[in-house]
Design an enzyme around this catalytic site. Structure first.
Site, PDB file in Angstrom:
ATOM      1  N   HIS A  29       0.859  -1.171   0.000  1.00 20.68           N
ATOM      2  CA  HIS A  29       0.000   0.000   0.000  1.00 20.68           C
ATOM      3  C   HIS A  29       0.900   1.228   0.000  1.00 20.68           C
ATOM      4  CE1 HIS A  29      -3.844  -2.087   0.520  1.00 20.68           C
ATOM      5  NE2 HIS A  29      -3.183  -2.935   1.281  1.00 20.68           N
ATOM      6  N   LYS A  30       1.264   1.676  -1.195  1.00 21.26           N
ATOM      7  CA  LYS A  30       2.222   2.778  -1.365  1.00 21.26           C
ATOM      8  C   LYS A  30       1.841   3.995  -0.522  1.00 21.26           C
ATOM      9  CE  LYS A  30       5.870   2.032  -3.238  1.00 21.26           C
ATOM     10  NZ  LYS A  30       5.865   0.709  -3.793  1.00 21.26           N
ATOM     11  N   TRP A  32      -0.786   4.013   2.104  1.00 22.66           N
ATOM     12  CA  TRP A  32      -1.098   3.721   3.497  1.00 22.66           C
ATOM     13  C   TRP A  32       0.136   3.346   4.315  1.00 22.66           C
ATOM     14  CZ3 TRP A  32      -4.732   5.787   6.006  1.00 22.66           C
ATOM     15  CH2 TRP A  32      -5.899   6.149   5.342  1.00 22.66           C
ATOM     16  N   LEU A 165     -15.943   9.662   0.854  1.00 19.94           N
ATOM     17  CA  LEU A 165     -14.817   9.787  -0.078  1.00 19.94           C
ATOM     18  C   LEU A 165     -15.278   9.260  -1.441  1.00 19.94           C
ATOM     19  CD1 LEU A 165     -11.866  10.060  -1.043  1.00 19.94           C
ATOM     20  CD2 LEU A 165     -11.399   7.855   0.044  1.00 19.94           C
ATOM     21  N   CYS A 166     -15.190  10.116  -2.430  1.00 20.83           N
ATOM     22  CA  CYS A 166     -15.701   9.722  -3.746  1.00 20.83           C
ATOM     23  C   CYS A 166     -14.928  10.420  -4.849  1.00 20.83           C
ATOM     24  CB  CYS A 166     -17.191  10.096  -3.840  1.00 20.83           C
ATOM     25  SG  CYS A 166     -17.953   9.609  -5.390  1.00 20.83           S
ATOM     26  N   VAL A 167     -14.482   9.654  -5.820  1.00 19.70           N
ATOM     27  CA  VAL A 167     -13.831  10.183  -7.016  1.00 19.70           C
ATOM     28  C   VAL A 167     -14.681   9.774  -8.214  1.00 19.70           C
ATOM     29  CG1 VAL A 167     -11.783   9.953  -8.511  1.00 19.70           C
ATOM     30  CG2 VAL A 167     -11.495  10.228  -6.029  1.00 19.70           C
ATOM     31  N   ARG A 175      -4.579   8.223  -8.403  1.00 17.07           N
ATOM     32  CA  ARG A 175      -3.993   8.616  -7.114  1.00 17.07           C
ATOM     33  C   ARG A 175      -4.548   9.952  -6.604  1.00 17.07           C
ATOM     34  NH1 ARG A 175      -2.201   3.909  -5.396  1.00 17.07           N
ATOM     35  NH2 ARG A 175      -1.181   5.040  -3.699  1.00 17.07           N
ATOM     36  N   ALA A 177      -7.224   9.986  -4.568  1.00 16.29           N
ATOM     37  CA  ALA A 177      -7.691   9.720  -3.207  1.00 16.29           C
ATOM     38  C   ALA A 177      -6.613  10.029  -2.146  1.00 16.29           C
ATOM     39  CB  ALA A 177      -8.205   8.283  -3.097  1.00 16.29           C
ATOM     40  N   LEU A 415     -22.255   6.426   9.308  1.00 16.80           N
ATOM     41  CA  LEU A 415     -23.334   6.450   8.319  1.00 16.80           C
ATOM     42  C   LEU A 415     -22.866   6.006   6.931  1.00 16.80           C
ATOM     43  CD1 LEU A 415     -24.757   9.871   9.455  1.00 16.80           C
ATOM     44  CD2 LEU A 415     -25.612   7.593  10.063  1.00 16.80           C
TER      45      LEU A 415
HETATM   46  S1  MYA Z   1     -15.372   4.597   2.389  1.00 18.57           S
HETATM   47  C1  MYA Z   1     -16.212   4.849   0.843  1.00 18.57           C
HETATM   48  C2  MYA Z   1     -15.230   5.008  -0.265  1.00 18.57           C
HETATM   49  N1  MYA Z   1     -15.892   5.382  -1.503  1.00 18.57           N
HETATM   50  C3  MYA Z   1     -16.251   4.519  -2.463  1.00 18.57           C
HETATM   51  O1  MYA Z   1     -16.031   3.320  -2.363  1.00 18.57           O
HETATM   52  C4  MYA Z   1     -16.973   5.122  -3.654  1.00 18.57           C
HETATM   53  C5  MYA Z   1     -16.543   4.502  -4.978  1.00 18.57           C
HETATM   54  N2  MYA Z   1     -15.102   4.563  -5.120  1.00 18.57           N
HETATM   55  C6  MYA Z   1     -14.387   5.708  -5.329  1.00 18.57           C
HETATM   56  O2  MYA Z   1     -14.914   6.806  -5.402  1.00 18.57           O
HETATM   57  C7  MYA Z   1     -12.880   5.554  -5.468  1.00 18.57           C
HETATM   58  O3  MYA Z   1     -12.577   4.223  -5.812  1.00 18.57           O
HETATM   59  C8  MYA Z   1     -12.116   5.952  -4.175  1.00 18.57           C
HETATM   60  C9  MYA Z   1     -10.614   5.655  -4.353  1.00 18.57           C
HETATM   61  C10 MYA Z   1     -12.281   7.453  -3.917  1.00 18.57           C
HETATM   62  C11 MYA Z   1     -12.602   5.167  -2.969  1.00 18.57           C
HETATM   63  N3  MYA Z   1     -10.514   4.413   1.931  1.00 18.57           N
HETATM   64  O4  MYA Z   1      -7.140   7.687  -6.156  1.00 18.57           O
HETATM   65  P1  MYA Z   1      -6.698   6.272  -6.192  1.00 18.57           P
HETATM   66  C12 MYA Z   1      -6.619   3.830  -1.362  1.00 18.57           C
HETATM   67  C13 MYA Z   1      -9.206   4.727   2.072  1.00 18.57           C
HETATM   68  O5  MYA Z   1      -5.802   5.912  -7.328  1.00 18.57           O
HETATM   69  P2  MYA Z   1      -9.438   5.507  -6.677  1.00 18.57           P
HETATM   70  C14 MYA Z   1     -15.127   6.205   2.980  1.00 18.57           C
HETATM   71  O6  MYA Z   1     -15.668   7.147   2.501  1.00 18.57           O
HETATM   72  C15 MYA Z   1      -5.993   2.631  -2.039  1.00 18.57           C
HETATM   73  O7  MYA Z   1      -5.745   1.603  -1.089  1.00 18.57           O
HETATM   74  N4  MYA Z   1      -8.288   4.516   1.110  1.00 18.57           N
HETATM   75  O8  MYA Z   1      -7.947   5.247  -6.140  1.00 18.57           O
HETATM   76  C16 MYA Z   1     -14.141   6.362   4.136  1.00 18.57           C
HETATM   77  C17 MYA Z   1      -4.731   3.234  -2.599  1.00 18.57           C
HETATM   78  O9  MYA Z   1      -3.766   3.428  -1.558  1.00 18.57           O
HETATM   79  P3  MYA Z   1      -2.577   2.350  -1.385  1.00 18.57           P
HETATM   80  C18 MYA Z   1      -8.712   3.976  -0.038  1.00 18.57           C
HETATM   81  O10 MYA Z   1     -10.086   4.192  -6.804  1.00 18.57           O
HETATM   82  C19 MYA Z   1     -12.874   6.984   3.602  1.00 18.57           C
HETATM   83  C20 MYA Z   1      -5.204   4.619  -3.019  1.00 18.57           C
HETATM   84  O11 MYA Z   1      -6.395   4.904  -2.240  1.00 18.57           O
HETATM   85  C21 MYA Z   1     -10.050   3.635  -0.244  1.00 18.57           C
HETATM   86  O12 MYA Z   1      -9.440   6.403  -7.868  1.00 18.57           O
HETATM   87  C22 MYA Z   1     -11.761   7.003   4.592  1.00 18.57           C
HETATM   88  C23 MYA Z   1      -5.578   4.644  -4.493  1.00 18.57           C
HETATM   89  O13 MYA Z   1      -5.968   5.950  -4.818  1.00 18.57           O
HETATM   90  C24 MYA Z   1     -10.956   3.868   0.799  1.00 18.57           C
HETATM   91  N5  MYA Z   1     -12.257   3.566   0.701  1.00 18.57           N
HETATM   92  O14 MYA Z   1     -10.139   6.306  -5.479  1.00 18.57           O
HETATM   93  C25 MYA Z   1     -10.521   7.644   4.036  1.00 18.57           C
HETATM   94  N6  MYA Z   1     -10.179   3.127  -1.490  1.00 18.57           N
HETATM   95  O15 MYA Z   1      -1.767   2.393  -2.625  1.00 18.57           O
HETATM   96  C26 MYA Z   1      -9.333   7.580   4.987  1.00 18.57           C
HETATM   97  C27 MYA Z   1      -8.953   3.138  -2.021  1.00 18.57           C
HETATM   98  O16 MYA Z   1      -1.820   2.769  -0.149  1.00 18.57           O
HETATM   99  C28 MYA Z   1      -9.439   8.613   6.081  1.00 18.57           C
HETATM  100  N7  MYA Z   1      -8.069   3.654  -1.157  1.00 18.57           N
HETATM  101  O17 MYA Z   1      -3.246   1.009  -1.183  1.00 18.57           O
HETATM  102  C29 MYA Z   1      -8.208   8.603   6.954  1.00 18.57           C
HETATM  103  C30 MYA Z   1      -8.290   9.618   8.104  1.00 18.57           C
HETATM  104  C31 MYA Z   1      -8.050  11.055   7.604  1.00 18.57           C
HETATM  105  C32 MYA Z   1      -8.224  12.099   8.711  1.00 18.57           C
HETATM  106  C33 MYA Z   1      -7.139  12.019   9.751  1.00 18.57           C
HETATM  107  C34 MYA Z   1      -7.302  13.179  10.802  1.00 18.57           C
HETATM  108  C35 MYA Z   1      -6.322  13.078  11.887  1.00 18.57           C
END
Ligand code: MYA
Length: 415
Positions: A29-30, A32, A165-167, A175, A177, A415
């Site tokens: 996970h590049k 995470w 989170l939605c793209v 990348r 997200a 939610l």
């Molecule tokens: S969960 C709901 C998530 N939304 C969906 O499933 C809707 C449909 N899907 C999409 O819109 C896209 O596929 C999303 C990814 C946006 C999900 N949580 O941009 P990328 C990592 C965390 O090329 P895309 C919710 O809303 C993935 O492992 N990370 O990918 C809670 C990879 O990283 P790595 C995720 O598909 C969200 C990287 O992203 C998720 O175009 C909590 C790839 O990026 C996911 N659900 O976009 C977020 N899906 O290489 C974290 C993929 O390392 C919050 N990835 O494996 C953290 C706390 C922040 C606050 C901290 C405060 C102190």
């Protein structure tokens, strides 16, 4: 020798998905791997302390400028009080948010729901973050946070709950997200908050627990027609309808809708109930007023007021989250109720939740969903819920637990 009964009830899809889940732990996970979250390599290492992974830094050290987006995009802060902005977020999610594994259904959170979910007491507008295409100004991505107090063991921690989170479908796998997650993290840090909680259907480093969805058919004919469920073996449609039939009205004496005057009693009931779980939300009266007072087509709450003492002894709640049915000629929307927080002290948990099913059926829901969190296991099978194929993983950001929880040790519903 393979056990044929196990093999028989395991579909190829299920086997493939389990295999993928297993492989995703081995996968790198590049993004995470660079974040302060429990890493897979540390699973089982009990020498690591429980608590924050990184210390808070002085606010003056928090980056003051937003992260860089690819040059064709720009950041926008979404004012959810504005009807236009709210509609833009609604439409992005309606067309691009979470689908089931077979792409048959997609969540369709209503505008009123999004307003409720994103504006709790003390919310920060700066945590409602959009991305626009610079030339067309079209909203192409979104991420949000809301403040919450979450108790982990004996510690109440100020956190952000990250959701939505939605793209846009056409901009996936670029990348975006990770940049959005870093930007929301920065804006949370600017409010001097250093932890977060979130859920996802995908496995990331590292779940604090993994829950299962269970589904209780209320309108079995429609659920079967749209492919949400299948007719059971040796079942006919009319036997199925009979199996899921419910009384016309709740059976518990004193069962009624929650009202504003109930906020103090419901808060006491909930706080007492939630105190037994390892990780749980820490609700005060303001939170209960916001999150649990009934709002039409958003959240429903019922309680039992003892006809003798007028004490509030039991409580149940569910939220409204329809899904769009993709590509069905006869139906467009699946009306689903999701179990939220429930507490039984005098009424049996079974009877209380059966009353929740009865009122949700009366309100026209097609299905009632519940996770196996808190004490939900104790009613699921008996009330004819069936296990779903979706799993929901819960995560904490910058907070390590020495060991994972069982779903029944979790007192938190996002939610
Ligand atoms: S969960 C709901 C998530 N939304 C969906 O499933 C809707 C449909 N899907 C999409 O819109 C896209 O596929 C999303 C990814 C946006 C999900 N949580 O941009 P990328 C990592 C965390 O090329 P895309 C919710 O809303 C993935 O492992 N990370 O990918 C809670 C990879 O990283 P790595 C995720 O598909 C969200 C990287 O992203 C998720 O175009 C909590 C790839 O990026 C996911 N659900 O976009 C977020 N899906 O290489 C974290 C993929 O390392 C919050 N990835 O494996 C953290 C706390 C922040 C606050 C901290 C405060 C102190």
């Amino acid at each position: 020798e393979a056990n044929p009964s196990v093999k028989d009830d395991t579909s190829l899809e299920t086997i493939v998905r389990r295999f993928q889940d297993t492989m995703s732990e081995a996968k790198t996970h590049k993004f995470w791997e660079t974040q302060p979250v429990g890493q897979f390599k540390d699973i089982g290492d009990t020498s690591l302390p429980e608590g924050p992974i990184e210390p808070a830094t002085p606010l003056s050290e928090v980056k003051q400028e937003p992260y860089n987006l690819p040059s064709v995009y720009e950041w926008t802060t979404c004012d959810m009080n504005s009807d236009d902005m709210c509609s833009e977020v609604y439409n992005l999610l309606k067309n691009n948010y979470v689908e089931d594994d077979e792409n048959m259904f997609r969540f369709n959170y209503s505008k009123e729901f999004l307003r409720w979910a994103l504006r709790p007491p003390g919310y920060y507008q700066s945590w409602h973050i959009g991305v626009r295409a610079k030339t067309s100004k079209k909203l192409v991505a979104f991420i949000s946070g809301v403040p919450a107090r979450i108790r982990v063991r004996d510690e109440v921690v100020k956190m952000a709950e990250i959701n939505f989170l939605c793209v846009h479908k056409k901009l996936r796998a670029k990348r975006l997200a990770p940049v959005m997650i870093k930007e929301v993290t920065r804006r949370v840090h600017l409010e001097n908050i250093w932890q977060a909680a979130y859920t996802a259907g995908v496995i990331l480093p590292t779940p604090i627990t993994t829950c299962q969805y269970w589904h209780r058919s209320l309108n079995p004919k429609k659920l079967i027609d749209v492919g949400f469920s299948r007719l059971g073996a040796r079942m006919t449609m009319s036997r199925t309808i009979k199996l899921y039939k419910l009384p016309d009205a709740p059976v518990t004496p004193g069962f009624r809708k929650m009202e504003p005057r109930d906020v103090p009693a419901v808060t006491r009931l909930l706080r007492n109930y939630l105190s037994q779980f390892g990780v749980a939300t820490d609700f005060d009266e303001n939170d209960v007023e916001h999150w649990l007072l009934p709002r039409e087509d958003v959240v429903d709450s019922y309680l039992v007021e003892s006809p003798e003492t007028h004490d509030v002894t039991d409580f149940c709640s569910f939220y409204t989250l329809p899904s769009t049915i993709l590509g069905n000629p006869n139906y467009t929307t699946l009306k689903a109720a999701y179990s939220y927080y429930n507490v039984a002290t005098q009424t049996s948990f079974l009877q209380l939740m059966n009353d929740a099913l009865i009122v949700s059926k009366q309100k026209g829901f097609d299905v009632f969903n519940a996770l196996d969190v808190m004490h939900n296991e104790s009613f699921l099978k008996e009330l004819k819920f069936g296990p779903g194929d979706g799993q929901l993983h819960y995560y904490l950001y910058n907070y390590r637990l020495r060991s994972a929880l069982k779903p029944a040790e979790l007192g938190l519903v996002l939610l």
